[in-house]
Design an enzyme around this catalytic site. Sequence first.
Site, PDB file in Angstrom:
ATOM      1  N   ASN A   1      61.071 -36.322 -22.886  1.00 36.22           N
ATOM      2  CA  ASN A   1      62.404 -36.566 -22.323  1.00 36.22           C
ATOM      3  C   ASN A   1      62.584 -35.883 -20.979  1.00 36.22           C
ATOM      4  O   ASN A   1      63.341 -36.356 -20.132  1.00 36.22           O
ATOM      5  CB  ASN A   1      63.470 -36.056 -23.293  1.00 36.22           C
ATOM      6  CG  ASN A   1      64.854 -36.047 -22.689  1.00 36.22           C
ATOM      7  OD1 ASN A   1      65.426 -37.091 -22.426  1.00 36.22           O
ATOM      8  ND2 ASN A   1      65.410 -34.860 -22.463  1.00 36.22           N
TER       9      ASN A   1
ATOM     10  N   GLN B   1      72.479 -38.867 -22.791  1.00 33.65           N
ATOM     11  CA  GLN B   1      71.171 -39.470 -22.541  1.00 33.65           C
ATOM     12  C   GLN B   1      70.763 -39.520 -21.075  1.00 33.65           C
ATOM     13  O   GLN B   1      69.618 -39.868 -20.777  1.00 33.65           O
ATOM     14  CB  GLN B   1      71.141 -40.879 -23.144  1.00 33.65           C
ATOM     15  CG  GLN B   1      71.303 -40.852 -24.659  1.00 33.65           C
ATOM     16  CD  GLN B   1      71.146 -42.191 -25.322  1.00 33.65           C
ATOM     17  OE1 GLN B   1      71.490 -43.232 -24.756  1.00 33.65           O
ATOM     18  NE2 GLN B   1      70.626 -42.191 -26.548  1.00 33.65           N
TER      19      GLN B   1
ATOM     20  N   HIS C   1      68.134 -37.865 -26.744  1.00 37.55           N
ATOM     21  CA  HIS C   1      68.437 -37.851 -25.315  1.00 37.55           C
ATOM     22  C   HIS C   1      67.718 -38.968 -24.560  1.00 37.55           C
ATOM     23  O   HIS C   1      67.802 -39.049 -23.333  1.00 37.55           O
ATOM     24  CB  HIS C   1      68.094 -36.480 -24.735  1.00 37.55           C
ATOM     25  CG  HIS C   1      68.879 -35.373 -25.377  1.00 37.55           C
ATOM     26  ND1 HIS C   1      70.191 -35.129 -25.067  1.00 37.55           N
ATOM     27  CD2 HIS C   1      68.546 -34.496 -26.355  1.00 37.55           C
ATOM     28  CE1 HIS C   1      70.636 -34.126 -25.816  1.00 37.55           C
ATOM     29  NE2 HIS C   1      69.661 -33.736 -26.605  1.00 37.55           N
TER      30      HIS C   1
ATOM     31  N   ASP D   1      60.171 -35.176 -29.425  1.00 38.54           N
ATOM     32  CA  ASP D   1      61.140 -34.118 -29.211  1.00 38.54           C
ATOM     33  C   ASP D   1      62.353 -34.671 -28.458  1.00 38.54           C
ATOM     34  O   ASP D   1      62.211 -35.516 -27.558  1.00 38.54           O
ATOM     35  CB  ASP D   1      60.490 -32.992 -28.396  1.00 38.54           C
ATOM     36  CG  ASP D   1      61.433 -31.860 -28.102  1.00 38.54           C
ATOM     37  OD1 ASP D   1      61.808 -31.142 -29.052  1.00 38.54           O
ATOM     38  OD2 ASP D   1      61.819 -31.686 -26.925  1.00 38.54           O
TER      39      ASP D   1
ATOM     40  N   GLU E   1      63.120 -36.645 -33.350  1.00 39.31           N
ATOM     41  CA  GLU E   1      64.128 -35.607 -33.503  1.00 39.31           C
ATOM     42  C   GLU E   1      65.469 -36.137 -32.993  1.00 39.31           C
ATOM     43  O   GLU E   1      65.661 -36.294 -31.789  1.00 39.31           O
ATOM     44  CB  GLU E   1      63.744 -34.349 -32.726  1.00 39.31           C
ATOM     45  CG  GLU E   1      64.754 -33.231 -32.923  1.00 39.31           C
ATOM     46  CD  GLU E   1      64.624 -32.108 -31.908  1.00 39.31           C
ATOM     47  OE1 GLU E   1      65.031 -30.983 -32.229  1.00 39.31           O
ATOM     48  OE2 GLU E   1      64.137 -32.363 -30.790  1.00 39.31           O
TER      49      GLU E   1
ATOM     50  N   ASP F   1      65.834 -34.453 -16.447  1.00 43.30           N
ATOM     51  CA  ASP F   1      65.849 -35.588 -17.355  1.00 43.30           C
ATOM     52  C   ASP F   1      65.186 -36.801 -16.716  1.00 43.30           C
ATOM     53  O   ASP F   1      65.657 -37.331 -15.708  1.00 43.30           O
ATOM     54  CB  ASP F   1      67.295 -35.919 -17.724  1.00 43.30           C
ATOM     55  CG  ASP F   1      67.398 -36.860 -18.898  1.00 43.30           C
ATOM     56  OD1 ASP F   1      67.159 -36.406 -20.025  1.00 43.30           O
ATOM     57  OD2 ASP F   1      67.718 -38.046 -18.681  1.00 43.30           O
TER      58      ASP F   1
END
Length: 478
Positions: free
Chosen positions: A134, A186, A229, A225, A256, A195
């Site tokens: 991510n 997100q 997001h 992981d 996750e 991000d």
Amino acid sequence: MPTPRPRPRRRAARLLAAGALALGGLSALPAAPATAQAADTGVPNGDTIANLWEWNWKSVAAECTDVLDPAGYGAVQVAPPAESLRATGLNWWDVYQPYSYGLNSRFGTEQQFRDMVATCHGAGVKVYVDAVVNHTSAQPGTGYGGTRIADKYDTPDWDPGDYHQGDDCEDEDLTIDDWSNLSEVQNCELLGLPDLETEEENVRKGIAGYLNKLTGIGVDGYRVDAAKHIPAADLAAIEGYLEPTSSGAKPYVFQEVYPGATPTPGDYYGTGDVLDFTYASKLKDQFRGDISNLETFGESWGFVPADKSATFVTNHDTDRNGYTLGLKDGAVTRLANIFQLGRGYGTPSVYASFTWSDSDGAPPNADGFVTDTDCSGGWTCLDRDAGVKGAVAFHNATDGASYTNFQAKSSDVIGFSRGDKGFMALNNTSADATYTFATNLADGTYENVIDGGASSVTVSGGSAEITVPTMGAVAIHR
């Protein structure tokens, strides 16, 4: 719609397409000799995952041959293998801040990683990798492979234009402020971690290139992981580029999706299994309260559906924040793991890691590089516990059988059957407990797999008088 930004030259797509991922030097670690290949013991391996969190590669390899295969574990989950931030404090969370997709890390060299995968495969144990895709590191500095980063938005694999940089964020520091706002969750930064723009095709291909490199080494699956997001549609697109594993199957993906307002676990059922935090939290409630409630323990409690659920009793986050039972809870955590394996719901995992007093503290290390696992000091090796290993065997032997014939002898002593394949009794009290249980098994004498066969249970007329040890269990199967 955000105003389009000029995009710098895309290094990631070019490097990954060519298979030329940057690898830093790792002068602090000696070159690794080839790992000896051990033969599979022939013990049937089920689906139980041993989560050997932050063990180094040499120790994981030894565990696969010496413990996991003989006990019947089906897979090992290992820490993020990519090069990561080497923070001043040498914290455990360094490894969730990737510096490059090179495989020289605090757990060993790329060659040691390759040897570990080959050794575990030789023992019949699959390898699942914790995939941090991510984001990249929030902190400039030096990585464990020697990579230096001055600008957190400019790494060996990514350019500044490959990141979200504020179009959907309220705060000037770009971090998530409103956790009920899906777009913010997100597209903004989790704890300041840059991000990645996973809606962009070159970013999707770059991430897939990293994962395919691992698959090419022999990795069988990925724990994604911080999956919440990443939009589920973006994950689906990334998975569309993934290559088959060495067995020819699709990589096993479990995600996750930490509890919160949005998104929900159900949003991710189309891209893989989902780590079941609700399962783990409610399991804690029962083992700290009344385990006779476990008669109906299942999907009606709000769990992820069994065919999508990756269950656990604790993991590295919840071990520290109290959301679930933790390794510090000792015997009750052990017993909850035995129940998880006996109950048979979803794909179970057993967490084994290092002991800690500082919640940010690093695993045992030499200048940051994780030293060999020593289960007599500094580590809590729950996967090796005789009762847990016996429960793995019970889980494998009763796979597919219904959870039935529940009996509560008190609020803290229970028994249940797995169809006509096996029976388990648990005692969550500080004294031995003796009761007569209906077992659903044919008459005969059966070894108690929880103590490795040191004791046995005789079934007569379908019932048996069983003494269940304090904070312990008895499990028998045909």
